[in-house]
Design a protein around this motif. Structure first.
Motif, PDB file in Angstrom:
ATOM      1  N   SER A 135       0.857  -1.182   0.000  1.00  0.00           N
ATOM      2  CA  SER A 135       0.000   0.000   0.000  1.00  0.00           C
ATOM      3  C   SER A 135       0.892   1.231   0.000  1.00  0.00           C
ATOM      4  N   THR A 136       0.825   1.989  -1.099  1.00  0.00           N
ATOM      5  CA  THR A 136       1.667   3.170  -1.250  1.00  0.00           C
ATOM      6  C   THR A 136       0.820   4.379  -1.618  1.00  0.00           C
ATOM      7  N   LEU A 137       1.333   5.556  -1.302  1.00  0.00           N
ATOM      8  CA  LEU A 137       0.630   6.806  -1.600  1.00  0.00           C
ATOM      9  C   LEU A 137       1.525   7.666  -2.476  1.00  0.00           C
ATOM     10  N   GLU A 138       1.010   8.043  -3.652  1.00  0.00           N
ATOM     11  CA  GLU A 138       1.725   8.919  -4.580  1.00  0.00           C
ATOM     12  C   GLU A 138       0.852  10.150  -4.813  1.00  0.00           C
ATOM     13  N   GLY A 139       1.194  11.235  -4.151  1.00  0.00           N
ATOM     14  CA  GLY A 139       0.302  12.391  -4.205  1.00  0.00           C
ATOM     15  C   GLY A 139      -1.006  12.024  -3.534  1.00  0.00           C
ATOM     16  N   GLY A 140      -2.106  12.147  -4.254  1.00  0.00           N
ATOM     17  CA  GLY A 140      -3.399  11.734  -3.702  1.00  0.00           C
ATOM     18  C   GLY A 140      -3.821  10.353  -4.152  1.00  0.00           C
ATOM     19  N   LEU A 141      -2.912   9.632  -4.815  1.00  0.00           N
ATOM     20  CA  LEU A 141      -3.243   8.318  -5.386  1.00  0.00           C
ATOM     21  C   LEU A 141      -2.743   7.195  -4.484  1.00  0.00           C
ATOM     22  N   ARG A 142      -3.676   6.461  -3.886  1.00  0.00           N
ATOM     23  CA  ARG A 142      -3.346   5.307  -3.059  1.00  0.00           C
ATOM     24  C   ARG A 142      -3.378   4.055  -3.939  1.00  0.00           C
ATOM     25  N   ILE A 144      -3.050  -0.001  -3.889  1.00  0.00           N
ATOM     26  CA  ILE A 144      -3.017  -1.254  -3.150  1.00  0.00           C
ATOM     27  C   ILE A 144      -2.691  -2.355  -4.153  1.00  0.00           C
ATOM     28  N   LYS A 145      -1.510  -2.935  -4.007  1.00  0.00           N
ATOM     29  CA  LYS A 145      -1.039  -3.929  -4.969  1.00  0.00           C
ATOM     30  C   LYS A 145      -1.061  -5.324  -4.349  1.00  0.00           C
ATOM     31  N   ALA A 166      -6.120  -2.158   4.493  1.00  0.00           N
ATOM     32  CA  ALA A 166      -5.588  -1.123   3.613  1.00  0.00           C
ATOM     33  C   ALA A 166      -6.694  -0.212   3.092  1.00  0.00           C
ATOM     34  N   LEU A 167      -7.860  -0.759   2.821  1.00  0.00           N
ATOM     35  CA  LEU A 167      -8.994   0.064   2.409  1.00  0.00           C
ATOM     36  C   LEU A 167      -9.422   1.010   3.527  1.00  0.00           C
ATOM     37  N   GLN A 168      -9.436   0.498   4.750  1.00  0.00           N
ATOM     38  CA  GLN A 168      -9.795   1.357   5.877  1.00  0.00           C
ATOM     39  C   GLN A 168      -8.764   2.463   6.058  1.00  0.00           C
ATOM     40  N   GLU A 169      -7.501   2.113   5.884  1.00  0.00           N
ATOM     41  CA  GLU A 169      -6.428   3.100   5.977  1.00  0.00           C
ATOM     42  C   GLU A 169      -6.622   4.195   4.923  1.00  0.00           C
ATOM     43  N   ALA A 170      -6.965   3.792   3.701  1.00  0.00           N
ATOM     44  CA  ALA A 170      -7.189   4.761   2.627  1.00  0.00           C
ATOM     45  C   ALA A 170      -8.405   5.635   2.903  1.00  0.00           C
ATOM     46  N   ALA A 171      -9.453   5.030   3.466  1.00  0.00           N
ATOM     47  CA  ALA A 171     -10.664   5.794   3.780  1.00  0.00           C
ATOM     48  C   ALA A 171     -10.391   6.846   4.849  1.00  0.00           C
ATOM     49  N   ASP A 173      -7.432   8.220   5.626  1.00  0.00           N
ATOM     50  CA  ASP A 173      -6.315   9.106   5.322  1.00  0.00           C
ATOM     51  C   ASP A 173      -6.799  10.329   4.539  1.00  0.00           C
ATOM     52  N   PRO A 174      -6.687  11.539   5.084  1.00  0.00           N
ATOM     53  CA  PRO A 174      -7.156  12.731   4.364  1.00  0.00           C
ATOM     54  C   PRO A 174      -6.367  13.030   3.105  1.00  0.00           C
ATOM     55  N   LYS A 175      -5.158  12.478   2.982  1.00  0.00           N
ATOM     56  CA  LYS A 175      -4.344  12.723   1.796  1.00  0.00           C
ATOM     57  C   LYS A 175      -4.717  11.804   0.632  1.00  0.00           C
ATOM     58  N   THR A 176      -5.417  10.706   0.910  1.00  0.00           N
ATOM     59  CA  THR A 176      -5.813   9.771  -0.144  1.00  0.00           C
ATOM     60  C   THR A 176      -7.069  10.281  -0.832  1.00  0.00           C
ATOM     61  N   VAL A 177      -6.970  10.486  -2.131  1.00  0.00           N
ATOM     62  CA  VAL A 177      -8.106  10.974  -2.922  1.00  0.00           C
ATOM     63  C   VAL A 177      -8.757   9.830  -3.693  1.00  0.00           C
ATOM     64  N   ILE A 178      -7.948   9.070  -4.428  1.00  0.00           N
ATOM     65  CA  ILE A 178      -8.428   7.935  -5.221  1.00  0.00           C
ATOM     66  C   ILE A 178      -7.637   6.697  -4.805  1.00  0.00           C
ATOM     67  N   THR A 179      -8.319   5.562  -4.711  1.00  0.00           N
ATOM     68  CA  THR A 179      -7.666   4.311  -4.344  1.00  0.00           C
ATOM     69  C   THR A 179      -7.750   3.335  -5.510  1.00  0.00           C
ATOM     70  N   VAL A 180      -6.622   2.709  -5.803  1.00  0.00           N
ATOM     71  CA  VAL A 180      -6.510   1.786  -6.934  1.00  0.00           C
ATOM     72  C   VAL A 180      -6.043   0.430  -6.430  1.00  0.00           C
ATOM     73  N   THR A 181      -6.614  -0.635  -6.964  1.00  0.00           N
ATOM     74  CA  THR A 181      -6.075  -1.972  -6.731  1.00  0.00           C
ATOM     75  C   THR A 181      -5.509  -2.495  -8.037  1.00  0.00           C
ATOM     76  N   THR A 182      -4.382  -3.170  -7.939  1.00  0.00           N
ATOM     77  CA  THR A 182      -3.747  -3.774  -9.110  1.00  0.00           C
ATOM     78  C   THR A 182      -2.924  -4.952  -8.639  1.00  0.00           C
ATOM     79  N   GLY A 183      -2.316  -5.670  -9.589  1.00  0.00           N
ATOM     80  CA  GLY A 183      -1.545  -6.853  -9.237  1.00  0.00           C
ATOM     81  C   GLY A 183      -0.080  -6.717  -9.576  1.00  0.00           C
ATOM     82  N   ALA A 184       0.758  -7.390  -8.817  1.00  0.00           N
ATOM     83  CA  ALA A 184       2.187  -7.445  -9.119  1.00  0.00           C
ATOM     84  C   ALA A 184       2.421  -8.492 -10.201  1.00  0.00           C
TER      85      ALA A 184
END
Length: 385
Positions: A135-142, A144-145, A166-171, A173-184
């Protein structure tokens, strides 16, 4: 009797009855001594693998070891509720025509292959709170991989709790604007790791109930997630990783992605609220093809039925989609949250009710003969590959 002893007896009989020449015995014995040493080394190497090789590999290892050391299976097949015993017996029985020498060689080759794959493909351990995801934050983009690339990002029981956390953490976090899930790696996710069905300790009905509660909490984390949720589907998606997409706000896929929900072939039933969202999105007929008849959709087919928002070419997928999402992550977060609430909140209670019903049905399915037989058939087929 060990492989060395079996061949030793065979050599003695051959020499006595057919005039076996002594000059041929020493090279043969040296070869067998080397092979036995390799076998012992492989046994030791197996205990030092940095990651669990997975249920399929463990079944093959078990079967090859038994065939190499004992020959053909000589016991009766375990009872219906002995999941692990039946899977092991089936895997061993499938090697009936393999000689002990060939089984020993195959065992050595398989362990060496697993050791090589673990050293080159296993992700390096990273400090942090999560083991099976990042779970990483890039600007406002969270982001979750799902991070088990060697296992096609399959979900262990621990994975479900980590993703929900991780979803609760994103919810929160005031800095998280959009949350994305993807795979490694090359897979989005192969869904539930079926080894969850074989690592059974205690009463199976109690385990099924606990698993139902775990799945309910997991799906509820998606139902209640208040911010924009996007799937970046970088490869094949299977099972629960697909069914959840009905609750995402956007799904972007590479043209190499596929979407598969093989529930009935495994004696199970839909989850992730897909029994409601899929007919709503694609219509009852197309939903039935996926949820009842196990149809696998290509990315473009999934786009046509509305499950996927947009398909992008594989060679430009990552560059284009991440640039777009970084721009979206600069939007005002409260505006996005309120807008999502207006479009989603009316169905939230209904989705929780659907989730409860689906999980109750799955608890029944997991203890049914249908599911037990289907899972054992799956592992038996895998062990022969």
């Amino acid at each position: 009797m060990s492989l060395g002893r079996v061949l030793g007896v065979a050599l003695n009989v051959s020499r006595a009855s057919k005039g076996f020449q002594p000059r041929l015995q020493q090279p043969m014995m040296r070869m067998m001594s080397s092979l036995s040493a390799e076998f012992e080394q492989a046994k030791a190497k197996l205990n030092s693998l940095p990651e669990d090789p997975g249920n399929e590999a463990k079944l093959k290892i078990y079967a090859l070891f038994k065939q190499a050391t004992q020959g053909q299976v000589s016991t009766s097949r375990p009872g219906m509720m002995d999941f692990v015993g039946r899977a092991k017996w089936d895997a061993w029985n499938a090697l009936a025509d393999m000689t002990q020498e060939d089984a020993q060689k195959a065992y050595v080759d398989l362990v060496n292959e697993l050791a090589g794959a673990s050293s080159s493909a296993a992700p390096a351990a990273e400090p942090g709170k999560y083991k099976y995801i990042e779970s990483t934050l890039e600007g406002g983009l969270r982001i979750i991989k799902f991070n088990r690339p060697a296992k096609k990002n399959a979900f262990l029981k621990e994975s479900y709790d980590e993703i929900a956390a991780a979803l609760q953490e994103a919810a929160d976090d005031p800095k998280t604007v959009i949350t994305v899930t993807t795979g490694a790696g090359d897979f989005y996710s192969s869904g539930n790791d079926l080894s969850n069905f074989t690592n059974i300790q205690g009463d199976i009905k109690d385990l099924a109930k606990e698993s139902g509660k775990l799945l309910n909490r997991f799906v509820s984390a998606f139902i209640d997630f208040p911010k924009p949720l996007v799937a970046v589907v970088n490869g094949p998606a299977i099972g629960v990783s697909v069914t959840l997409m009905g609750m995402y706000d956007a799904v972007y896929a590479t043209d190499r992605a596929t979407f598969h929900t093989p529930f009935s072939s495994l004696g199970q039933s839909p989850e992730g609220c897909s029994s409601y969202t899929f007919p709503q999105i694609m219509g009852p007929g197309k939903a039935a093809e996926m949820l009842l008849f196990n149809k696998k959709l290509t990315a473009h087919e999934a786009e046509r039925v509305g499950l996927v928002t947009e398909v992008l070419p594989a060679d430009a997928f990552h560059q284009e989609i991440w640039a777009r999402l970084r721009q979206h992550a600069e939007l005002p977060v409260k505006s996005l949250v309120y807008s999502k609430a207006l479009t989603r909140d009316r169905e939230r209670q209904l989705l929780h009710e659907v989730n409860d019903i689906e999980c109750d049905r799955l608890v029944e399915r997991w203890t049914s003969d249908d599911c037990v037989n289907a899972i054992m058939k799956f592992f038996s087929a895998k062990s022969k590959m």
